[in-house]
Scaffold this active site. Sequence first.
Site, mmCIF file in Angstrom:
data_model
loop_
_atom_site.group_PDB
_atom_site.id
_atom_site.type_symbol
_atom_site.label_atom_id
_atom_site.label_comp_id
_atom_site.label_asym_id
_atom_site.label_seq_id
_atom_site.Cartn_x
_atom_site.Cartn_y
_atom_site.Cartn_z
ATOM 1 N N HIS A 31 0.841 -1.204 0.000
ATOM 2 C CA HIS A 31 0.000 0.000 0.000
ATOM 3 C C HIS A 31 0.870 1.246 0.000
ATOM 4 O O HIS A 31 2.084 1.167 0.134
ATOM 5 C CB HIS A 31 -1.021 -0.013 1.143
ATOM 6 C CG HIS A 31 -0.461 0.056 2.541
ATOM 7 N ND1 HIS A 31 0.329 -0.942 3.079
ATOM 8 C CD2 HIS A 31 -0.590 1.002 3.519
ATOM 9 C CE1 HIS A 31 0.653 -0.622 4.323
ATOM 10 N NE2 HIS A 31 0.128 0.568 4.614
ATOM 11 N N ASP A 73 5.829 4.354 4.934
ATOM 12 C CA ASP A 73 6.667 3.352 5.605
ATOM 13 C C ASP A 73 6.631 1.992 4.890
ATOM 14 O O ASP A 73 7.295 1.037 5.324
ATOM 15 C CB ASP A 73 6.287 3.215 7.091
ATOM 16 C CG ASP A 73 4.815 2.892 7.311
ATOM 17 O OD1 ASP A 73 3.964 3.436 6.582
ATOM 18 O OD2 ASP A 73 4.516 2.084 8.218
ATOM 19 N N HIS A 74 5.903 1.915 3.781
ATOM 20 C CA HIS A 74 5.891 0.709 2.932
ATOM 21 C C HIS A 74 6.381 1.018 1.513
ATOM 22 O O HIS A 74 7.186 0.282 0.959
ATOM 23 C CB HIS A 74 4.470 0.110 2.883
ATOM 24 C CG HIS A 74 3.994 -0.318 4.232
ATOM 25 N ND1 HIS A 74 4.045 -1.612 4.671
ATOM 26 C CD2 HIS A 74 3.512 0.409 5.280
ATOM 27 C CE1 HIS A 74 3.604 -1.681 5.924
ATOM 28 N NE2 HIS A 74 3.281 -0.462 6.313
ATOM 29 N N HIS A 130 -7.731 -0.542 5.095
ATOM 30 C CA HIS A 130 -6.650 0.238 5.725
ATOM 31 C C HIS A 130 -6.303 1.400 4.792
ATOM 32 O O HIS A 130 -6.239 2.555 5.217
ATOM 33 C CB HIS A 130 -5.448 -0.667 5.971
ATOM 34 C CG HIS A 130 -4.262 0.037 6.557
ATOM 35 N ND1 HIS A 130 -4.199 0.431 7.875
ATOM 36 C CD2 HIS A 130 -3.081 0.422 6.004
ATOM 37 C CE1 HIS A 130 -3.037 1.030 8.096
ATOM 38 N NE2 HIS A 130 -2.335 1.036 6.982
ATOM 39 N N HIS A 184 4.103 -5.177 10.031
ATOM 40 C CA HIS A 184 4.687 -4.587 11.250
ATOM 41 C C HIS A 184 4.854 -5.638 12.347
ATOM 42 O O HIS A 184 4.065 -6.585 12.432
ATOM 43 C CB HIS A 184 3.779 -3.478 11.826
ATOM 44 C CG HIS A 184 3.696 -2.238 10.990
ATOM 45 N ND1 HIS A 184 4.536 -1.161 11.166
ATOM 46 C CD2 HIS A 184 2.866 -1.897 9.968
ATOM 47 C CE1 HIS A 184 4.229 -0.202 10.302
ATOM 48 N NE2 HIS A 184 3.208 -0.625 9.549
ATOM 49 N N HIS A 238 1.283 3.909 1.916
ATOM 50 C CA HIS A 238 1.864 4.601 3.078
ATOM 51 C C HIS A 238 3.391 4.634 2.973
ATOM 52 O O HIS A 238 4.023 3.658 2.574
ATOM 53 C CB HIS A 238 1.427 3.941 4.389
ATOM 54 C CG HIS A 238 0.007 4.262 4.772
ATOM 55 N ND1 HIS A 238 -0.745 3.484 5.622
ATOM 56 C CD2 HIS A 238 -0.796 5.302 4.406
ATOM 57 C CE1 HIS A 238 -1.936 4.026 5.772
ATOM 58 N NE2 HIS A 238 -2.005 5.125 5.047
ATOM 59 N N ASP A 240 -0.577 -4.087 5.866
ATOM 60 C CA ASP A 240 -1.287 -3.570 7.044
ATOM 61 C C ASP A 240 -2.765 -3.968 7.023
ATOM 62 O O ASP A 240 -3.616 -3.271 7.594
ATOM 63 C CB ASP A 240 -1.166 -2.038 7.124
ATOM 64 C CG ASP A 240 0.228 -1.593 7.538
ATOM 65 O OD1 ASP A 240 1.115 -2.457 7.714
ATOM 66 O OD2 ASP A 240 0.431 -0.361 7.655
HETATM 67 C C1 GBP Z 1 1.328 0.660 17.929
HETATM 68 O O1 GBP Z 1 2.496 0.882 17.643
HETATM 69 O O2 GBP Z 1 0.965 0.274 19.037
HETATM 70 N N1 GBP Z 1 -0.965 0.264 17.451
HETATM 71 C C2 GBP Z 1 0.250 0.844 16.906
HETATM 72 C C3 GBP Z 1 0.044 2.316 16.596
HETATM 73 C C4 GBP Z 1 -0.116 0.897 10.902
HETATM 74 S S1 GBP Z 1 1.210 2.035 10.507
HETATM 75 C C5 GBP Z 1 0.568 2.663 15.268
HETATM 76 C C6 GBP Z 1 -0.512 2.467 14.195
HETATM 77 O O3 GBP Z 1 -1.584 3.041 14.221
HETATM 78 N N2 GBP Z 1 -0.178 1.640 13.208
HETATM 79 C C7 GBP Z 1 -1.008 1.421 12.057
HETATM 80 C C8 GBP Z 1 -2.092 0.389 12.321
HETATM 81 O O4 GBP Z 1 -2.924 0.178 11.449
HETATM 82 N N3 GBP Z 1 -2.080 -0.241 13.496
HETATM 83 C C9 GBP Z 1 -3.027 -1.266 13.856
HETATM 84 C C10 GBP Z 1 -3.508 -1.104 15.269
HETATM 85 O O5 GBP Z 1 -3.180 -0.110 15.914
HETATM 86 O O6 GBP Z 1 -4.268 -1.977 15.716
HETATM 87 N N4 GBP Z 1 1.187 4.405 9.114
HETATM 88 O O7 GBP Z 1 2.494 4.318 9.339
HETATM 89 C C11 GBP Z 1 0.330 3.345 9.710
HETATM 90 O O8 GBP Z 1 -0.444 2.756 8.679
HETATM 91 C C12 GBP Z 1 0.681 5.442 8.371
HETATM 92 C C13 GBP Z 1 1.453 6.069 7.396
HETATM 93 C C14 GBP Z 1 -0.635 5.902 8.603
HETATM 94 C C15 GBP Z 1 0.938 7.110 6.637
HETATM 95 C C16 GBP Z 1 -1.140 6.927 7.839
HETATM 96 C C17 GBP Z 1 -0.365 7.512 6.880
HETATM 97 BR BR1 GBP Z 1 -1.083 8.900 5.830
HETATM 98 ZN ZN ZN Z 2 -0.204 1.519 6.634
#
Ligand code: GBP
Ligand code: ZN
Length: 271
Positions: free
Chosen positions: A67, A71-72, A126, A186, A69, A147
């Site tokens: 996707h 970080d990917h 997502h 992750h 984002h 994700d």
């Molecule tokens: C933690 O580290 O504990 N629960 C995480 C919080 C994916 S990264 C960080 C978080 O919200 N991670 C995202 C997620 O979907 N987590 C599942 C969950 O919390 O249950 N990201 O880096 C995230 O997708 C991102 C990058 C987001 C660009 C939005 C943009 Br625009």
């Molecule tokens: Zn993501």
Amino acid sequence: MHSNVVMKEFGSKFKIQVLPALSDNFMYLLIDNTTKEAAIVDPVAPNTVWEAVKNENVKLTTVLTTHHHWDHAGGNKELITSNSGSPLNVIGGDNRIDGLTTIIDKSGIELKMGSLNIKCLRTPCHTSGHVCYYVYTNEASVVFTGDTLFLGGCGRFFEGTAQQMYEALIKILSQLPDNTAVFCGHEYAIQNLKFSKHVEPNNVHLLSLLKEIEIKRKMNEPSVPSTIGLEKLINPFMRVDEESIQKVTGTIGDSIETMKILREMKNDFKE
Ligand code: GBP
Ligand code: ZN
């Protein structure tokens, strides 16, 4: 680095090197043993990728992007320009991804990487263009879930609905063979399993897995891979059809509403 680099073998045909990146991301180097060709999943850290490609003595031909984002997909541009002029096949399902050569605009598109089969599964929620990659031979199968599906959890619903995550997790990913290895985007296993335990405190499969993964993580071993069969036993988001989960969310008979409430509970969860 959040985890050690490890290699996982899948029958005689392919292997996967787990490459940690950033604070909790995974990249994956998929190696075809027959042709020595390789694909990289979500190469956010190109230098790490090139080092692994050199060490394993393989030819990188393909980028699988789950996707958009950063970080990917944020390493795609640099990876492409640093490949000394040879083109890479860059696969993805979203125009916001840099360098795409093949856009996965409908679900189920089949590709080949060397002698390996890759089925591209669109799983919007997502993000609206999220794709999971199912890799299979006659001996073994794995799925890269980005994700969408995490070990013990799922991604936040940034660009989609509970109905869409239900389709992705229950109608698509749950239908893959139970022994399919799951490589997610992750390292969230411990946080996820603590929430899972809060939802199902008496799930024995979950309690023993949490213990096992706590030991692994103490030694810096990555928690991945899981399997589809294991996720169906321990991941509450994969279990929204189960009455035990629907009781907790107070949504008996409505799996979509269960998915919605469960996601809200996870968003608010503090250990
Ligand atoms: C933690 O580290 O504990 N629960 C995480 C919080 C994916 S990264 C960080 C978080 O919200 N991670 C995202 C997620 O979907 N987590 C599942 C969950 O919390 O249950 N990201 O880096 C995230 O997708 C991102 C990058 C987001 C660009 C939005 C943009 Br625009
Ligand atoms: Zn993501």
